[in-house]
Design a protein around this motif. Structure first.
Motif, PDB file in Angstrom:
ATOM      1  N   TYR A  23      41.253  39.182  28.434  1.00  0.00           N
ATOM      2  CA  TYR A  23      41.754  38.679  29.707  1.00  0.00           C
ATOM      3  C   TYR A  23      40.649  38.708  30.756  1.00  0.00           C
ATOM      4  O   TYR A  23      39.801  39.594  30.752  1.00  0.00           O
ATOM      5  CB  TYR A  23      42.938  39.501  30.200  1.00  0.00           C
ATOM      6  CG  TYR A  23      44.158  39.405  29.320  1.00  0.00           C
ATOM      7  CD1 TYR A  23      44.581  38.202  28.800  1.00  0.00           C
ATOM      8  CD2 TYR A  23      44.896  40.534  29.010  1.00  0.00           C
ATOM      9  CE1 TYR A  23      45.708  38.112  28.010  1.00  0.00           C
ATOM     10  CE2 TYR A  23      46.028  40.462  28.223  1.00  0.00           C
ATOM     11  CZ  TYR A  23      46.426  39.249  27.721  1.00  0.00           C
ATOM     12  OH  TYR A  23      47.535  39.150  26.937  1.00  0.00           O
ATOM     13  N   VAL A  24      40.698  37.746  31.653  1.00  0.00           N
ATOM     14  CA  VAL A  24      39.740  37.649  32.749  1.00  0.00           C
ATOM     15  C   VAL A  24      40.534  37.581  34.042  1.00  0.00           C
ATOM     16  O   VAL A  24      41.504  36.830  34.129  1.00  0.00           O
ATOM     17  CB  VAL A  24      38.874  36.373  32.599  1.00  0.00           C
ATOM     18  CG1 VAL A  24      37.904  36.240  33.754  1.00  0.00           C
ATOM     19  CG2 VAL A  24      38.156  36.358  31.267  1.00  0.00           C
ATOM     20  N   ASP A  25      40.147  38.377  35.026  1.00  0.00           N
ATOM     21  CA  ASP A  25      40.770  38.295  36.352  1.00  0.00           C
ATOM     22  C   ASP A  25      39.969  37.310  37.195  1.00  0.00           C
ATOM     23  O   ASP A  25      38.756  37.421  37.300  1.00  0.00           O
ATOM     24  CB  ASP A  25      40.796  39.657  37.033  1.00  0.00           C
ATOM     25  CG  ASP A  25      41.826  40.588  36.411  1.00  0.00           C
ATOM     26  OD1 ASP A  25      42.657  40.111  35.630  1.00  0.00           O
ATOM     27  OD2 ASP A  25      41.793  41.785  36.726  1.00  0.00           O
ATOM     28  N   VAL A  26      40.669  36.334  37.775  1.00  0.00           N
ATOM     29  CA  VAL A  26      40.038  35.276  38.556  1.00  0.00           C
ATOM     30  C   VAL A  26      40.731  35.186  39.908  1.00  0.00           C
ATOM     31  O   VAL A  26      41.962  35.229  39.982  1.00  0.00           O
ATOM     32  CB  VAL A  26      40.154  33.924  37.813  1.00  0.00           C
ATOM     33  CG1 VAL A  26      39.576  32.803  38.641  1.00  0.00           C
ATOM     34  CG2 VAL A  26      39.468  33.985  36.467  1.00  0.00           C
ATOM     35  N   GLN A  34      45.478  36.517  36.165  1.00  0.00           N
ATOM     36  CA  GLN A  34      44.987  37.058  34.912  1.00  0.00           C
ATOM     37  C   GLN A  34      45.010  35.904  33.922  1.00  0.00           C
ATOM     38  O   GLN A  34      46.057  35.294  33.694  1.00  0.00           O
ATOM     39  CB  GLN A  34      45.853  38.213  34.423  1.00  0.00           C
ATOM     40  CG  GLN A  34      45.298  38.887  33.188  1.00  0.00           C
ATOM     41  CD  GLN A  34      46.139  40.069  32.781  1.00  0.00           C
ATOM     42  OE1 GLN A  34      47.338  39.950  32.627  1.00  0.00           O
ATOM     43  NE2 GLN A  34      45.498  41.205  32.612  1.00  0.00           N
ATOM     44  N   ILE A  35      43.838  35.588  33.353  1.00  0.00           N
ATOM     45  CA  ILE A  35      43.686  34.424  32.487  1.00  0.00           C
ATOM     46  C   ILE A  35      43.221  34.876  31.112  1.00  0.00           C
ATOM     47  O   ILE A  35      42.366  35.751  30.991  1.00  0.00           O
ATOM     48  CB  ILE A  35      42.665  33.443  33.102  1.00  0.00           C
ATOM     49  CG1 ILE A  35      43.210  32.893  34.413  1.00  0.00           C
ATOM     50  CG2 ILE A  35      42.328  32.326  32.146  1.00  0.00           C
ATOM     51  CD1 ILE A  35      42.271  32.000  35.140  1.00  0.00           C
ATOM     52  N   GLU A  36      43.795  34.256  30.070  1.00  0.00           N
ATOM     53  CA  GLU A  36      43.355  34.480  28.702  1.00  0.00           C
ATOM     54  C   GLU A  36      42.401  33.354  28.338  1.00  0.00           C
ATOM     55  O   GLU A  36      42.749  32.175  28.427  1.00  0.00           O
ATOM     56  CB  GLU A  36      44.555  34.477  27.759  1.00  0.00           C
ATOM     57  CG  GLU A  36      44.196  34.682  26.315  1.00  0.00           C
ATOM     58  CD  GLU A  36      45.419  34.640  25.417  1.00  0.00           C
ATOM     59  OE1 GLU A  36      45.264  34.998  24.245  1.00  0.00           O
ATOM     60  OE2 GLU A  36      46.498  34.239  25.868  1.00  0.00           O
ATOM     61  N   GLY A  43      40.992  28.488  30.511  1.00  0.00           N
ATOM     62  CA  GLY A  43      41.856  29.625  30.216  1.00  0.00           C
ATOM     63  C   GLY A  43      43.311  29.304  30.465  1.00  0.00           C
ATOM     64  O   GLY A  43      43.654  28.338  31.127  1.00  0.00           O
ATOM     65  N   ARG A  44      44.168  30.130  29.892  1.00  0.00           N
ATOM     66  CA  ARG A  44      45.619  30.000  30.054  1.00  0.00           C
ATOM     67  C   ARG A  44      46.086  31.118  30.964  1.00  0.00           C
ATOM     68  O   ARG A  44      45.742  32.285  30.757  1.00  0.00           O
ATOM     69  CB  ARG A  44      46.299  30.099  28.698  1.00  0.00           C
ATOM     70  CG  ARG A  44      47.807  30.021  28.762  1.00  0.00           C
ATOM     71  CD  ARG A  44      48.446  29.987  27.386  1.00  0.00           C
ATOM     72  NE  ARG A  44      48.236  28.668  26.819  1.00  0.00           N
ATOM     73  CZ  ARG A  44      47.484  28.405  25.742  1.00  0.00           C
ATOM     74  NH1 ARG A  44      46.867  29.382  25.109  1.00  0.00           N
ATOM     75  NH2 ARG A  44      47.342  27.190  25.292  1.00  0.00           N
ATOM     76  N   ILE A  45      46.848  30.755  31.984  1.00  0.00           N
ATOM     77  CA  ILE A  45      47.345  31.765  32.924  1.00  0.00           C
ATOM     78  C   ILE A  45      48.336  32.675  32.214  1.00  0.00           C
ATOM     79  O   ILE A  45      49.301  32.200  31.607  1.00  0.00           O
ATOM     80  CB  ILE A  45      48.014  31.100  34.142  1.00  0.00           C
ATOM     81  CG1 ILE A  45      46.990  30.270  34.923  1.00  0.00           C
ATOM     82  CG2 ILE A  45      48.640  32.160  35.047  1.00  0.00           C
ATOM     83  CD1 ILE A  45      47.590  29.498  36.075  1.00  0.00           C
ATOM     84  N   VAL A  46      48.074  33.972  32.287  1.00  0.00           N
ATOM     85  CA  VAL A  46      48.976  34.968  31.706  1.00  0.00           C
ATOM     86  C   VAL A  46      49.960  35.438  32.768  1.00  0.00           C
ATOM     87  O   VAL A  46      51.163  35.486  32.531  1.00  0.00           O
ATOM     88  CB  VAL A  46      48.185  36.163  31.141  1.00  0.00           C
ATOM     89  CG1 VAL A  46      49.122  37.231  30.622  1.00  0.00           C
ATOM     90  CG2 VAL A  46      47.240  35.695  30.052  1.00  0.00           C
ATOM     91  N   GLY A  70      35.243  29.495  36.127  1.00  0.00           N
ATOM     92  CA  GLY A  70      33.809  29.700  35.928  1.00  0.00           C
ATOM     93  C   GLY A  70      33.186  30.282  37.176  1.00  0.00           C
ATOM     94  O   GLY A  70      33.885  30.722  38.083  1.00  0.00           O
ATOM     95  N   PRO A  71      31.862  30.259  37.244  1.00  0.00           N
ATOM     96  CA  PRO A  71      31.175  30.852  38.395  1.00  0.00           C
ATOM     97  C   PRO A  71      31.570  30.214  39.721  1.00  0.00           C
ATOM     98  O   PRO A  71      31.611  30.882  40.735  1.00  0.00           O
ATOM     99  CB  PRO A  71      29.700  30.609  38.106  1.00  0.00           C
ATOM    100  CG  PRO A  71      29.632  30.363  36.646  1.00  0.00           C
ATOM    101  CD  PRO A  71      30.948  29.779  36.243  1.00  0.00           C
ATOM    102  N   SER A  72      31.887  28.917  39.722  1.00  0.00           N
ATOM    103  CA  SER A  72      32.268  28.263  40.975  1.00  0.00           C
ATOM    104  C   SER A  72      33.639  28.702  41.462  1.00  0.00           C
ATOM    105  O   SER A  72      33.953  28.587  42.634  1.00  0.00           O
ATOM    106  CB  SER A  72      32.252  26.744  40.803  1.00  0.00           C
ATOM    107  OG  SER A  72      33.216  26.358  39.833  1.00  0.00           O
ATOM    108  N   MET A  73      34.492  29.202  40.569  1.00  0.00           N
ATOM    109  CA  MET A  73      35.841  29.621  40.954  1.00  0.00           C
ATOM    110  C   MET A  73      35.855  31.077  41.401  1.00  0.00           C
ATOM    111  O   MET A  73      36.762  31.487  42.085  1.00  0.00           O
ATOM    112  CB  MET A  73      36.812  29.458  39.772  1.00  0.00           C
ATOM    113  CG  MET A  73      36.901  28.079  39.229  1.00  0.00           C
ATOM    114  SD  MET A  73      38.351  27.163  39.659  1.00  0.00           S
ATOM    115  CE  MET A  73      39.651  28.297  39.707  1.00  0.00           C
TER     116      MET A  73
END
Length: 74
Positions: A23-26, A34-36, A43-46, A70-73
């Motif tokens: 998971y990645v926090d964005v 929280q995105i998978e 990514g898919r929103i969890v 990504g880095p821009s987000m």
């Protein structure tokens, strides 16, 4: 816990021992998601971790929706 089901136990518990993906926090605006990771940059929103209450009603932020990150987000 007791589970009552007419389905075979193999189907009910299929995938129970598999760990979910990384998971990645964005942070998108004022909403923390929280995105998978599905593929690089997508990514898919969890779930929504934090944000204003009206963010939970926005269909583009609903769980299961694919988003680019990504880095821009960040």
């Amino acid at each position: 816990m007791t589970i009552y089901s007419t389905m075979p136990m193999e189907i009910v518990f299929e995938g129970i021992s598999q760990q979910p993906g990384p998971y990645v926090d964005v942070q998108v605006g004022d909403v923390r998601l929280q995105i998978e990771a599905v593929s690089p940059g997508i990514g898919r929103i969890v779930r929504l971790m934090d944000g204003p209450l009206d963010a939970y009603l926005r269909p583009e932020l609903s769980p299961g929706t694919l988003v680019a990150y990504g880095p821009s987000m960040l």
